[in-house]
Design a protein around this motif. Structure first.
Motif, short mmCIF file in Angstrom:
data_model
loop_
_atom_site.label_atom_id
_atom_site.label_comp_id
_atom_site.label_asym_id
_atom_site.label_seq_id
_atom_site.Cartn_x
_atom_site.Cartn_y
_atom_site.Cartn_z
N ALA A 159 0.83 -1.21 0.00
CA ALA A 159 0.00 0.00 0.00
C ALA A 159 0.86 1.26 0.00
CB ALA A 159 -0.92 0.00 1.22
N VAL A 160 1.92 1.25 0.78
CA VAL A 160 2.81 2.41 0.82
C VAL A 160 3.49 2.60 -0.53
CG1 VAL A 160 4.94 3.31 1.83
CG2 VAL A 160 3.17 2.33 3.31
N GLU A 161 3.89 1.51 -1.16
CA GLU A 161 4.51 1.60 -2.48
C GLU A 161 3.53 2.16 -3.50
OE1 GLU A 161 5.88 -2.30 -3.37
OE2 GLU A 161 7.65 -2.18 -2.07
N GLU A 162 2.24 1.78 -3.39
CA GLU A 162 1.24 2.18 -4.36
C GLU A 162 0.85 3.65 -4.20
OE1 GLU A 162 -3.03 0.58 -6.15
OE2 GLU A 162 -2.31 -0.18 -4.21
N TYR A 163 0.71 4.09 -2.94
CA TYR A 163 0.14 5.42 -2.69
C TYR A 163 1.13 6.44 -2.16
CZ TYR A 163 -4.40 3.07 -3.07
OH TYR A 163 -5.48 2.36 -3.51
N GLY A 164 2.31 5.99 -1.77
CA GLY A 164 3.23 6.86 -1.04
C GLY A 164 3.64 8.13 -1.76
N GLU A 165 3.60 8.12 -3.08
CA GLU A 165 4.03 9.30 -3.84
C GLU A 165 2.87 10.23 -4.20
OE1 GLU A 165 7.18 10.08 -4.19
OE2 GLU A 165 7.59 8.26 -3.02
N VAL A 167 0.07 10.79 -1.87
CA VAL A 167 -0.65 11.23 -0.68
C VAL A 167 0.30 11.91 0.28
CG1 VAL A 167 -2.38 9.40 -0.88
CG2 VAL A 167 -0.36 9.04 0.55
N ASP A 168 -0.31 12.57 1.27
CA ASP A 168 0.47 13.26 2.31
C ASP A 168 0.52 12.46 3.60
OD1 ASP A 168 0.73 15.99 0.87
OD2 ASP A 168 -1.41 15.53 0.78
N GLY A 169 -0.37 11.50 3.73
CA GLY A 169 -0.41 10.72 4.96
C GLY A 169 -0.99 9.34 4.72
N ILE A 170 -0.60 8.41 5.58
CA ILE A 170 -1.13 7.04 5.58
C ILE A 170 -1.80 6.81 6.93
CG2 ILE A 170 -0.55 4.59 5.63
CD1 ILE A 170 -0.34 5.61 2.85
N HIS A 201 8.43 10.85 5.14
CA HIS A 201 7.84 12.02 4.49
C HIS A 201 6.32 12.02 4.56
CE1 HIS A 201 7.44 9.12 1.14
NE2 HIS A 201 6.49 9.91 0.68
N LEU A 202 5.72 10.95 5.10
CA LEU A 202 4.27 10.87 5.22
C LEU A 202 3.83 11.03 6.67
CD1 LEU A 202 3.53 7.80 2.90
CD2 LEU A 202 3.30 10.23 2.34
N VAL A 203 2.69 11.68 6.86
CA VAL A 203 2.07 11.73 8.18
C VAL A 203 1.53 10.33 8.50
CG1 VAL A 203 0.19 12.73 9.55
CG2 VAL A 203 1.44 14.15 7.93
N PHE A 204 1.88 9.81 9.65
CA PHE A 204 1.42 8.49 10.08
C PHE A 204 0.27 8.67 11.07
CE2 PHE A 204 2.50 4.82 13.17
CZ PHE A 204 1.42 4.07 12.72
N VAL A 205 -0.92 8.25 10.64
CA VAL A 205 -2.12 8.35 11.46
C VAL A 205 -2.47 6.94 11.94
CG1 VAL A 205 -4.49 9.17 11.59
CG2 VAL A 205 -2.89 10.23 9.97
N LEU A 206 -2.67 6.79 13.24
CA LEU A 206 -3.05 5.50 13.81
C LEU A 206 -4.50 5.53 14.24
CD1 LEU A 206 -2.13 2.65 14.83
CD2 LEU A 206 -1.70 3.75 17.06
N ALA A 207 -5.27 4.51 13.82
CA ALA A 207 -6.68 4.41 14.18
C ALA A 207 -7.02 2.95 14.44
CB ALA A 207 -7.55 4.97 13.05
N GLY A 208 -8.23 2.75 14.93
CA GLY A 208 -8.71 1.38 15.13
C GLY A 208 -8.54 0.89 16.55
N PHE A 222 3.49 2.60 18.85
CA PHE A 222 3.52 2.90 17.42
C PHE A 222 4.20 4.22 17.08
CE2 PHE A 222 0.09 -0.21 17.62
CZ PHE A 222 0.23 -0.93 16.44
N ASP A 223 4.27 5.15 18.03
CA ASP A 223 4.85 6.48 17.79
C ASP A 223 4.23 7.15 16.57
OD1 ASP A 223 6.49 8.69 18.13
OD2 ASP A 223 8.08 7.85 16.88
N PRO A 224 2.89 7.30 16.53
CA PRO A 224 2.25 7.94 15.37
C PRO A 224 2.38 9.46 15.45
CG PRO A 224 0.60 7.44 17.02
CD PRO A 224 1.92 6.91 17.57
N ASP A 225 2.05 10.10 14.33
CA ASP A 225 1.96 11.56 14.32
C ASP A 225 0.58 12.03 14.77
OD1 ASP A 225 4.55 11.91 13.16
OD2 ASP A 225 3.70 11.25 11.25
#
Length: 259
Positions: A159-165, A167-170, A201-208, A222-225
């Motif tokens: 997923a990171v490989e597919e969208y990383g370029e 988007v601004d965050g995962i 370079h991406l904002v890391f959002v943790l949910a769930g 997890f040390d999320p942003d």
């Protein structure tokens, strides 16, 4: 002049909307922009998003208690969907960063919905193609977050490989069959692997599965942003409980101070 705020009180200085970039490469925390002659920098802490808001009173409570982001579901067919005719008034005058939560909307439709609430961020929960995200980016100044629900480290890596370029965050949340968000499912992967796989370079959002009782440990692991909560601060589905919202934000802030 650099002013550090302990809460999202940027309205003391400007009515401009915030953005979500990095402060540093080492600490991985989002940065807030320059307004006029004042440079306003957020403290080095995890930010909090209250999502799935459906009532004006809940929005007011979330911002009063210190939420950095407020999110509304604008795609049709979900428990917490907000009618687009009511969406603008729901978030009108809100100081927090506004997030439009969408699922598999065509770019033009997604942009129209985001404009209704003057969204700063568009959070995409569906099977959107990278090309659609690129098109959506060109239609506004918003940031894009892509939601992923990986069952394995390999799925997260793909997923990171597919969208990383594009988007601004995962946003990483737990997987539950038939659900595209708000399921309360915890992320079942090794926290160290998740932290490593989401690039700097991406904002890391943790949910769930986050609640006032679990968010502190999740931040430590997890040390999320950003931490994102919806059902974890509800006693009745779709209705946020201000006591739980306050405890969640306080726990997140305490955990940030301890790290």
């Amino acid at each position: 002049m650099s002013i550090v705020l302990d809460a999202p009180a940027w309205t003391r200085f400007s009515s401009a909307k915030p953005s979500c970039e990095r402060i540093s490469r080492t600490k991985r925390r989002p940065q807030w922009p320059t307004w006029g002659r004042l440079i306003v920098r957020m403290p080095d802490r995890v930010l909090v998003k209250i999502c799935g808001l459906t009532r004006r009173g809940d929005v007011r409570d979330a911002t009063r208690l210190g939420a950095d982001y407020v999110g509304v579901v604008l795609s049709e067919g979900f428990d917490r969907t907000v009618d687009e005719r009511e969406a603008a008034s729901l978030l009108e005058g809100v100081d927090a960063i506004k997030v439009a939560v969408l699922v598999d909307e065509p770019p033009d439709r997604a942009a129209g919905l985001a404009r209704l609430v003057e969204a700063d961020v568009i959070q995409l929960h569906g099977d959107e193609e990278p090309g659609d995200l690129s098109a959506l980016r060109s239609l506004g100044r918003w940031k894009l977050w892509k939601v992923v629900r990986p069952r394995t480290e390999e799925e997260l890596e793909r997923a990171v490989e597919e969208y990383g370029e594009v988007v601004d965050g995962i946003l990483v949340e737990g997987w539950r069959e038939g659900m595209v968000g708000g399921s309360g499912a915890e992320v079942g992967l090794d926290p160290r692997s998740v932290r490593t796989l989401v690039p700097a370079h991406l904002v890391f959002v943790l949910a769930g599965g986050l609640t006032p009782s679990t968010v502190s440990q999740s931040i430590e692991s997890f040390d999320p942003d950003v931490v994102d909560v919806s059902s974890g601060v509800e006693r009745i589905r779709g209705q946020k409980d201000p006591e739980l919202v306050g405890r969640f934000i306080e726990s997140a802030r305490d955990a940030s101070n301890a790290t």
